[in-house]
Design a protein around this motif. Sequence first.
Motif, short mmCIF file in Angstrom:
data_model
loop_
_atom_site.label_atom_id
_atom_site.label_comp_id
_atom_site.label_asym_id
_atom_site.label_seq_id
_atom_site.Cartn_x
_atom_site.Cartn_y
_atom_site.Cartn_z
N LEU A 29 -26.53 -29.88 -6.49
CA LEU A 29 -26.04 -29.04 -7.57
C LEU A 29 -26.00 -29.86 -8.85
N ALA A 30 -26.78 -29.46 -9.85
CA ALA A 30 -26.83 -30.18 -11.13
C ALA A 30 -25.83 -29.61 -12.12
N ALA A 31 -25.68 -28.29 -12.13
CA ALA A 31 -24.75 -27.64 -13.06
C ALA A 31 -24.39 -26.27 -12.53
N ALA A 32 -23.17 -25.87 -12.79
CA ALA A 32 -22.72 -24.53 -12.42
C ALA A 32 -21.59 -24.14 -13.36
N GLY A 33 -21.69 -22.96 -13.91
CA GLY A 33 -20.66 -22.51 -14.82
C GLY A 33 -20.93 -21.10 -15.28
N THR A 34 -20.15 -20.66 -16.24
CA THR A 34 -20.31 -19.32 -16.79
C THR A 34 -20.47 -19.41 -18.30
N PRO A 35 -21.57 -18.91 -18.82
CA PRO A 35 -21.76 -18.96 -20.27
C PRO A 35 -20.96 -17.91 -21.03
N ASP A 36 -20.58 -16.81 -20.34
CA ASP A 36 -19.95 -15.70 -21.04
C ASP A 36 -18.75 -15.08 -20.31
N GLY A 37 -18.38 -15.62 -19.18
CA GLY A 37 -17.25 -15.08 -18.43
C GLY A 37 -17.62 -13.98 -17.46
N VAL A 38 -18.84 -13.47 -17.51
CA VAL A 38 -19.27 -12.44 -16.56
C VAL A 38 -20.55 -12.81 -15.83
N SER A 39 -21.20 -13.90 -16.22
CA SER A 39 -22.43 -14.37 -15.57
C SER A 39 -22.21 -15.76 -15.02
N ALA A 40 -22.78 -15.99 -13.86
CA ALA A 40 -22.75 -17.33 -13.27
C ALA A 40 -24.13 -17.94 -13.40
N ARG A 41 -24.21 -19.13 -13.97
CA ARG A 41 -25.48 -19.83 -14.12
C ARG A 41 -25.42 -21.12 -13.31
N VAL A 42 -26.41 -21.30 -12.44
CA VAL A 42 -26.44 -22.45 -11.54
C VAL A 42 -27.79 -23.14 -11.66
N THR A 43 -27.76 -24.47 -11.72
CA THR A 43 -28.98 -25.27 -11.73
C THR A 43 -28.92 -26.24 -10.56
#
Length: 125
Positions: A80-94
């Motif tokens: 897992l390189a990155a995981a977070g939410t850019p807007d509070g309703v989407s999950a973005r994972v790299t």
Amino acid sequence: DRVGLTATRIGLVLVLVCADATSLYVAQKQADAVADAAALAGADGFVLSTDGGTATALLTDDGVHAQAAEIVASFPEVHLAAAGTPDGVSARVTVVTTWHPPVLTLFVPHGVPLQATATSRNALG
């Protein structure tokens, strides 16, 4: 005869290159699938809150990361390189992994780094 031997060598090299190309394609698709699964799980890392009788589900970076890390841990070759939410309703994972060619490893001894990023939206947001 030299022409036949040359054609045979060229044919063998093409088969080996195609085997490596196919392996690279499959490795990238596997990284994409892990990123998709981790993003989908991360979208479930929401905090439910009510404001004036209206319920909202907001994602937090910690919640997304925790859910995504649990999925990625099932795949030891992927990190897992990155995981977070850019807007509070989407999950973005790299996620990242390293591909090692099955045949022509002499030319790529350290492998090729691969990365995949996926985004999943929380339906309750």
